[in-house]
Write an enzyme that holds these catalytic residues in place. Sequence first.
Site, PDB file in Angstrom:
ATOM      1  N   CYS A 254     -18.639 -38.422-100.937  1.00 15.36           N
ATOM      2  CA  CYS A 254     -16.573 -38.899-101.406  1.00 15.36           C
ATOM      3  C   CYS A 254     -16.586 -37.547-101.451  1.00 15.36           C
ATOM      4  O   CYS A 254     -15.042 -37.184-100.633  1.00 15.36           O
ATOM      5  CB  CYS A 254     -16.223 -39.078-103.171  1.00 15.36           C
ATOM      6  SG  CYS A 254     -16.687 -39.771-103.735  1.00 15.36           S
TER       7      CYS A 254
ATOM      8  N   HIS B  36      -8.905 -34.185-106.452  1.00 11.64           N
ATOM      9  CA  HIS B  36      -9.793 -36.099-106.427  1.00 11.64           C
ATOM     10  C   HIS B  36      -9.505 -36.908-106.694  1.00 11.64           C
ATOM     11  O   HIS B  36      -9.594 -38.219-106.710  1.00 11.64           O
ATOM     12  CB  HIS B  36     -10.743 -35.257-106.073  1.00 11.64           C
ATOM     13  CG  HIS B  36     -12.343 -35.816-105.926  1.00 11.64           C
ATOM     14  ND1 HIS B  36     -12.299 -36.491-104.777  1.00 11.64           N
ATOM     15  CD2 HIS B  36     -13.253 -36.573-106.857  1.00 11.64           C
ATOM     16  CE1 HIS B  36     -13.087 -37.330-104.936  1.00 11.64           C
ATOM     17  NE2 HIS B  36     -13.730 -37.736-105.425  1.00 11.64           N
TER      18      HIS B  36
ATOM     19  N   GLU C 102     -13.171 -32.066-113.815  1.00 10.54           N
ATOM     20  CA  GLU C 102     -11.647 -31.507-112.576  1.00 10.54           C
ATOM     21  C   GLU C 102     -11.067 -30.403-112.381  1.00 10.54           C
ATOM     22  O   GLU C 102     -11.085 -29.631-112.319  1.00 10.54           O
ATOM     23  CB  GLU C 102     -11.386 -32.563-111.301  1.00 10.54           C
ATOM     24  CG  GLU C 102     -10.570 -32.345-110.062  1.00 10.54           C
ATOM     25  CD  GLU C 102      -9.173 -33.144-109.872  1.00 10.54           C
ATOM     26  OE1 GLU C 102      -8.749 -33.189-108.386  1.00 10.54           O
ATOM     27  OE2 GLU C 102      -9.628 -34.750-109.820  1.00 10.54           O
TER      28      GLU C 102
ATOM     29  N   LYS D  57      -5.201 -40.759-104.777  1.00 12.06           N
ATOM     30  CA  LYS D  57      -5.878 -42.171-104.959  1.00 12.06           C
ATOM     31  C   LYS D  57      -5.118 -43.044-105.845  1.00 12.06           C
ATOM     32  O   LYS D  57      -5.713 -44.583-105.620  1.00 12.06           O
ATOM     33  CB  LYS D  57      -7.326 -41.745-105.361  1.00 12.06           C
ATOM     34  CG  LYS D  57      -8.571 -40.938-104.539  1.00 12.06           C
ATOM     35  CD  LYS D  57      -9.660 -40.436-104.922  1.00 12.06           C
ATOM     36  CE  LYS D  57      -9.992 -40.223-104.174  1.00 12.06           C
ATOM     37  NZ  LYS D  57      -9.691 -38.388-103.709  1.00 12.06           N
TER      38      LYS D  57
ATOM     39  N   HIS E  73      -9.704 -45.107-104.053  1.00 10.52           N
ATOM     40  CA  HIS E  73     -11.014 -44.133-103.241  1.00 10.52           C
ATOM     41  C   HIS E  73     -11.011 -44.500-102.236  1.00 10.52           C
ATOM     42  O   HIS E  73     -11.790 -45.551-101.804  1.00 10.52           O
ATOM     43  CB  HIS E  73     -11.603 -43.849-104.309  1.00 10.52           C
ATOM     44  CG  HIS E  73     -12.734 -43.016-104.739  1.00 10.52           C
ATOM     45  ND1 HIS E  73     -12.577 -42.073-103.498  1.00 10.52           N
ATOM     46  CD2 HIS E  73     -13.600 -42.382-105.434  1.00 10.52           C
ATOM     47  CE1 HIS E  73     -13.427 -40.787-103.322  1.00 10.52           C
ATOM     48  NE2 HIS E  73     -14.150 -41.994-104.702  1.00 10.52           N
TER      49      HIS E  73
ATOM     50  N   PHE F 110     -20.884 -38.058-105.555  1.00 12.45           N
ATOM     51  CA  PHE F 110     -22.140 -38.196-106.123  1.00 12.45           C
ATOM     52  C   PHE F 110     -23.377 -37.048-105.093  1.00 12.45           C
ATOM     53  O   PHE F 110     -23.861 -37.347-104.246  1.00 12.45           O
ATOM     54  CB  PHE F 110     -22.825 -39.749-105.511  1.00 12.45           C
ATOM     55  CG  PHE F 110     -22.294 -40.937-106.654  1.00 12.45           C
ATOM     56  CD1 PHE F 110     -21.010 -40.451-108.018  1.00 12.45           C
ATOM     57  CD2 PHE F 110     -22.309 -41.877-106.124  1.00 12.45           C
ATOM     58  CE1 PHE F 110     -20.598 -41.225-108.221  1.00 12.45           C
ATOM     59  CE2 PHE F 110     -21.967 -43.238-107.027  1.00 12.45           C
ATOM     60  CZ  PHE F 110     -21.463 -42.849-108.125  1.00 12.45           C
TER      61      PHE F 110
END
Length: 407
Positions: free
Chosen positions: A164, A301, A312, A330, A335, A395
């Site tokens: 991401c 995000h 976040e 998103k 995403h 990730f």
Amino acid sequence: MRRVVVTGMGGITALGNSWPDIRARLARGETAIRYLPEWERFSGINTRLAAPVVGFSVDNLYPRKKTRTMGPVAKMAVRATELALTDAGLLGDAVVAGGRTGISYGSSFGSPAPVMAFAELMKDGQSKTLNATSYIQMMSHTAAVNIGLFFGITGRVIPTSSACTSGSQGIGYAYEAIRWGKADVMVAGGADELDVTESAVFDTLYATSTRNDRPETTPRPYDRDRDGLVIGEGAVTLILEERERALARGATIYAEIVGFSCNSDGNHVTQPQASTMQVALREALADAGLPAQEIGFVSGHGTATEWGDIAETAATQAVLGSAAPIHSLKSYFGHSLGACGAMEAWLGIEMMRAQWFPPTANLDHLDERCAELDYLMGSARDLDIAYLMSNNFAFGGINTSIIFKRV
């Protein structure tokens, strides 16, 4: 230190391929989330939702000889780059192949379909579909390599395959390459194609939305009633250029990149850490030489996963304070993984220039566990800002933050 500006932008998204088209759909509250009946055959996953790019093809644009090493992700990346170079006035310019133009571009993976050829070989001892381009289409740096081949780019290549944060790392490392004199122009961005395997990755973690009969109501970043993310796709390219060079040739300058940071949690593969997210945000501010109060808007995000949203927002509030306005795109595009950082940068720049920011779609009831921030809810907002911060987290605990200045 050399200054770095954005002189070209182009993209392929699930809501259109131009800012006027995308803005119109955002203003109407449209999202790209769709129910995919063709996924009903996959009994091993629960979600049937995605945000596909509809009708994209380069068959009538490029000869077969040019595309045989490209899967869908590379085709979108090459087309987005062509649009961006055209926008920058650099398509066909000698600088592109002159050695001082580089590529910094990423995707979370290459094209998944060619994997089947290798799987068939391993399982059956032979493969009917394996060919000379299977690996080139599958490899994680396929977008960067195909961009270089297609446009004859001979400068440095920085593949950013980091899930991401692929797109945001692509932009950030391109910014650093120009800033430190390693290049004069950089092709930067990210791409990913939609495939059921990508949804399956998150489905096995119980992190996908299963509102299969109500696609228009999901995903729901920062909302108490969220039930997970929805996978999307697309490609976005930014052309970055050394400022004095851009000014000398009379280029249109869309924004200046003034700060970038990237770090790692060093803790857990899938559980984000607010403490190291904070460090990334603070280091981006330090890189830009800005106090926190100068940030006028945050492109979050916002994946609509429980712990991701909470971590976040906690980090954002700790660094920027409770007054920071924030949204998540998103909620409209899903995403898009390797593309999202570049997509959100492109649209963030356009919104900053237009002084218009849409709300997070489907954010009706804020999760009380999310930190106190100025969440855009319900309606768009007109904001005259000088600096926008765009944040992405991936990730592996990879954290990125980019700061753009309006010009």
